[in-house]
Every structure is written in structure tokens, then in C-alpha cells.
Design a protein around this motif. Sequence first.
Motif, PDB file in Angstrom:
ATOM      1  N   ALA A 264     -15.294   3.304  19.083  1.00 39.48           N
ATOM      2  CA  ALA A 264     -16.285   2.316  19.536  1.00 39.48           C
ATOM      3  C   ALA A 264     -17.549   2.373  18.672  1.00 39.48           C
ATOM      4  O   ALA A 264     -18.102   1.334  18.286  1.00 39.48           O
ATOM      5  CB  ALA A 264     -16.633   2.548  21.002  1.00 39.48           C
ATOM      6  N   THR A 265     -18.005   3.567  18.339  1.00 38.98           N
ATOM      7  CA  THR A 265     -19.199   3.712  17.500  1.00 38.98           C
ATOM      8  C   THR A 265     -18.923   3.185  16.100  1.00 38.98           C
ATOM      9  O   THR A 265     -19.760   2.491  15.516  1.00 38.98           O
ATOM     10  CB  THR A 265     -19.647   5.187  17.457  1.00 38.98           C
ATOM     11  OG1 THR A 265     -19.832   5.648  18.794  1.00 38.98           O
ATOM     12  CG2 THR A 265     -20.944   5.340  16.697  1.00 38.98           C
ATOM     13  N   LEU A 266     -17.752   3.485  15.568  1.00 37.92           N
ATOM     14  CA  LEU A 266     -17.365   2.956  14.254  1.00 37.92           C
ATOM     15  C   LEU A 266     -17.334   1.428  14.280  1.00 37.92           C
ATOM     16  O   LEU A 266     -17.812   0.774  13.344  1.00 37.92           O
ATOM     17  CB  LEU A 266     -15.985   3.483  13.861  1.00 37.92           C
ATOM     18  CG  LEU A 266     -15.939   4.624  12.877  1.00 37.92           C
ATOM     19  CD1 LEU A 266     -14.543   5.200  12.789  1.00 37.92           C
ATOM     20  CD2 LEU A 266     -16.423   4.228  11.526  1.00 37.92           C
ATOM     21  N   ASP A 267     -16.783   0.851  15.350  1.00 33.28           N
ATOM     22  CA  ASP A 267     -16.721  -0.608  15.476  1.00 33.28           C
ATOM     23  C   ASP A 267     -18.116  -1.226  15.502  1.00 33.28           C
ATOM     24  O   ASP A 267     -18.363  -2.251  14.865  1.00 33.28           O
ATOM     25  CB  ASP A 267     -15.951  -1.012  16.740  1.00 33.28           C
ATOM     26  CG  ASP A 267     -14.451  -0.790  16.606  1.00 33.28           C
ATOM     27  OD1 ASP A 267     -13.943  -0.716  15.464  1.00 33.28           O
ATOM     28  OD2 ASP A 267     -13.782  -0.684  17.660  1.00 33.28           O
ATOM     29  N   GLN A 268     -19.035  -0.597  16.238  1.00 28.99           N
ATOM     30  CA  GLN A 268     -20.402  -1.127  16.306  1.00 28.99           C
ATOM     31  C   GLN A 268     -21.083  -1.079  14.947  1.00 28.99           C
ATOM     32  O   GLN A 268     -21.744  -2.036  14.534  1.00 28.99           O
ATOM     33  CB  GLN A 268     -21.221  -0.345  17.329  1.00 28.99           C
ATOM     34  CG  GLN A 268     -20.797  -0.559  18.754  1.00 28.99           C
ATOM     35  CD  GLN A 268     -21.517   0.387  19.714  1.00 28.99           C
ATOM     36  OE1 GLN A 268     -22.346   1.206  19.305  1.00 28.99           O
ATOM     37  NE2 GLN A 268     -21.211   0.281  20.988  1.00 28.99           N
ATOM     38  N   LEU A 269     -20.914   0.032  14.255  1.00 23.14           N
ATOM     39  CA  LEU A 269     -21.531   0.180  12.935  1.00 23.14           C
ATOM     40  C   LEU A 269     -20.900  -0.783  11.940  1.00 23.14           C
ATOM     41  O   LEU A 269     -21.594  -1.402  11.131  1.00 23.14           O
ATOM     42  CB  LEU A 269     -21.402   1.633  12.472  1.00 23.14           C
ATOM     43  CG  LEU A 269     -22.239   2.078  11.295  1.00 23.14           C
ATOM     44  CD1 LEU A 269     -23.700   1.681  11.443  1.00 23.14           C
ATOM     45  CD2 LEU A 269     -22.130   3.577  11.120  1.00 23.14           C
ATOM     46  N   LEU A 270     -19.593  -0.943  12.014  1.00 28.73           N
ATOM     47  CA  LEU A 270     -18.905  -1.905  11.148  1.00 28.73           C
ATOM     48  C   LEU A 270     -19.435  -3.317  11.373  1.00 28.73           C
ATOM     49  O   LEU A 270     -19.644  -4.073  10.419  1.00 28.73           O
ATOM     50  CB  LEU A 270     -17.399  -1.890  11.427  1.00 28.73           C
ATOM     51  CG  LEU A 270     -16.559  -0.999  10.550  1.00 28.73           C
ATOM     52  CD1 LEU A 270     -15.156  -0.859  11.114  1.00 28.73           C
ATOM     53  CD2 LEU A 270     -16.509  -1.511   9.134  1.00 28.73           C
TER      54      LEU A 270
END
Length: 182
Positions: free
Chosen positions: A124-130
Amino acid sequence: MLPLRRLHFCLCLPLLLPLPAAPAPAPAPAPRTDWAACRRLSRELSRLVVTLKEPLQVLEEVDLSEKDPKNWPPRIRCSDACDPSTLDTNNTRCLRRIFQGLQHYRDLLGSDIFTARRLPRLEATLDQLLALVQQEHSCPHRHSMAPSEAWAHPLLQHLALQRLQSFTTIMSRVFTHSASPR
């Protein structure tokens, strides 16, 4: 009579000429990178990766490396222009490299390597940063990960998370510099 013809010619001439083209609308400004949000998310990503517990204790002391640098995942290198002096003037190349790295690790987390060990908060954090970095620097293609042997999954997970930790450390430094007030 001659002046009257000239006047008539001058009045009719604009009707014969093509209409001027309407001015082209100004291009919409490119979305600006939200450096503070990127800094916050990159720190959160770093924190999450560091706090992950290795399920197999024997792998905690193992340092895996590949001999073939062509197969390495995207890394932030000196040539990516992520140094502070370049970031202040042109950050496109650096953000493109960060996007490629984030996309690579997101694809890894969604691959068969992590089927038995999902990491939803990390994903989820990776998705937000992406989503934040993708606004300006997205690449249209994504690589699918080739299936791997089940026996190798713990080793591949360990290697992927080791590399993700290194990547997030450097990425966090980039976002921390860019988000700091000048």
C-alpha cells in the motif's frame, strides 16, 4: 474614381484574406511533485522494510549477491542526477529512475515470490508513493516477473527486501533534500 476604387479595394481585401488562426491554448502546467508527501511516504517505506522480520532465522545473517550486474534491479546511480545541485535545477531523470525502481519492487511484491508472504502495508505504501511519482514520470510498460521455483522463494524474498531497503534509503535522502525549505 481612382481613390474610390482604392478605398473599395482596401475595404474588401480583409474579406478575401483567411481569418487569423485562433491562438493555441497555453499548455497546462505539468503537475508538480509533492516532495513533502514523497518524503513522508519514503520514510514510512524505509521504516516498514527495516521492521520486517525474516521468517527463516538462518537468512538473517545471509548476504546474497548476484555476479551479473545486468540482472540487477533499477538502482539510483550517480548518472541519475539525484545529487542536490542537480535536483534543484532538473529532477526529471532522478524521478524517472525512482519510478522505475518503485515499479520494479511493486511488481516483485505482487509476484509469485511473495504469494505465501503477502506484505499489504508495504504494498500500500509503495502504491501511494508510485501514484505521487507517476504523475510526471510514468513509463507505459510494466515487466511481469517470471515464475520461480517454490524452494527459492525465501531466498528471493530475502534478496528483494535487502535491495528494497537499500533503494529506499537512497530514495528517502533524495526526497528529504527536495522537500526541505530553501
